[in-house]
Scaffold this active site. Structure first.
Site, PDB file in Angstrom:
ATOM      1  N   GLY A  53       0.826  -1.215   0.000  1.00 49.10           N
ATOM      2  CA  GLY A  53       0.000   0.000   0.000  1.00 49.10           C
ATOM      3  C   GLY A  53       0.853   1.254   0.000  1.00 49.10           C
ATOM      4  O   GLY A  53       0.446   2.284   0.539  1.00 49.10           O
ATOM      5  N   TYR A  65     -15.106  -4.265   7.730  1.00 56.29           N
ATOM      6  CA  TYR A  65     -13.780  -3.656   7.958  1.00 56.29           C
ATOM      7  C   TYR A  65     -13.316  -3.973   9.384  1.00 56.29           C
ATOM      8  O   TYR A  65     -12.174  -4.354   9.618  1.00 56.29           O
ATOM      9  CB  TYR A  65     -13.875  -2.144   7.718  1.00 56.29           C
ATOM     10  CG  TYR A  65     -12.579  -1.362   7.864  1.00 56.29           C
ATOM     11  CD1 TYR A  65     -11.418  -1.747   7.195  1.00 56.29           C
ATOM     12  CD2 TYR A  65     -12.529  -0.203   8.658  1.00 56.29           C
ATOM     13  CE1 TYR A  65     -10.246  -1.012   7.334  1.00 56.29           C
ATOM     14  CE2 TYR A  65     -11.364   0.530   8.791  1.00 56.29           C
ATOM     15  CZ  TYR A  65     -10.227   0.125   8.135  1.00 56.29           C
ATOM     16  OH  TYR A  65      -9.059   0.850   8.270  1.00 56.29           O
TER      17      TYR A  65
END
Ligand SMILES: NC(=O)c1ccc[n+]([C@@H]2O[C@H](COP(=O)([O-])OP(=O)(O)OC[C@H]3O[C@@H](n4cnc5c(N)ncnc54)[C@H](OP(=O)(O)O)[C@@H]3O)[C@@H](O)[C@H]2O)c1
Length: 240
Positions: free
Chosen positions: A12, A154
């Site tokens: 990321g 999440y």
């Protein structure tokens, strides 16, 4: 701990916190493998890192694909011959009620936030154990310990990340590998625009503040070990 010439892999790296950590580690003299799906952003970051005088190898890859973790570690070893620091930062967040969450939402969230870091850790252990500063940093979230409305999947994925990190830390401590989790509240990146568009942007944590924590954890290799760091927005509730 002097980290000059050490090798870090950051997932990321094309996004807010990952880019900030990459710039910081490069500033500390580390050579980097930077990965994500957005080639354009990685290319810009690679140029910035090389300008600062350290090496950057970019790998464009989707970490939700099951074979990607093995390939990322293999390519890192092919290019640099070793790995000292692994930063599992890539993350995927959606804002949906549990009722509206479907199986694809579940699979993608778990794949990016839990399965990928799990196998990144597994694949990296044989190499990290050869390092004198072996460290795994897992970027979790406040929802790794609390639960927010409309963030069920999440939250589940970050709880999974926290859960396996606790076991991993115990299993690799005898190998000299340190495992840290960092659990922020709202950070000023693209992700928070999705998850918490209601927040006052002036009160959000700056991605550089996460990089500050990473720098501290890597440099501080004394007898006192920090397992987890919680960091919250300045207008959120203390000790919540
Ligand atoms: N921002 C916050 O408020 C906050 C709070 C707590 C925790 N966190 C955590 O911090 C970490 C970084 O997030 P951020 O805030 O910097 O968000 P961001 O700017 O949206 O960055 C997310 C990063 O994850 C990468 N990523 C997502 N899905 C991927 C996939 N399938 N394959 C490969 N890479 C993928 C993205 O790369 P590409 O776009 O190139 O694919 C991007 O580099 C995440 O783990 C997040 O859960 C963020």
């Amino acid at each position: 701990m002097d980290l000059t010439g050490k090798i870090a892999l950051i997932t990321g790296a094309s996004g807010g916190i990952g880019t900030s950590i990459a710039n910081r580690l490069s500033g500390m003299g580390m050579h980097l493998v930077i990965t994500g799906r957005n080639a354009e952003k990685l290319e810009i970051l690679k140029k910035e890192i090389e300008k600062s005088g350290t090496k950057a190898h970019m790998i464009v890859a989707d970490i939700s694909v099951p074979d990607t973790p093995k390939q990322l570690i293999r390519e890192t070893i092919q290019i640099f011959g070793k790995l000292d620091v692994l930063v599992n930062n890539a993350g995927y967040a959606i804002l949906k009620s549990l009722e509206k969450t479907d199986v694809d939402d579940w699979d993608q969230s778990i794949a990016v936030n839990a399965r990928a870091p799990f196998f990144m850790c597994k694949e990296s252990i044989p190499y990290l154990q050869e390092s004198s500063c072996a460290t795994i940093l897992n970027i979790s979230s406040v929802v790794g310990r609390l639960g927010y409305v409309n963030q069920a999947v999440y939250t589940a994925s970050k709880h999974a990340l926290m859960g396996f990190s606790k076991v991993l830390a115990k299993e690799v401590q005898p190998l000299g590998i340190r495992v840290h989790t960092i659990a922020p509240g709202g950070v000023a990146t693209d992700m928070v625009k999705t998850t918490r568009s209601d927040l006052d942007v002036t009160q959000l944590i700056h991605p550089k503040e996460i990089a500050d924590i990473v720098e501290f954890l890597l440099k501080h290799r004394g007898n006192g070990i920090i397992d987890n760091i919680n960091i919250r927005r300045s207008n959120s509730t203390p000790f919540a």
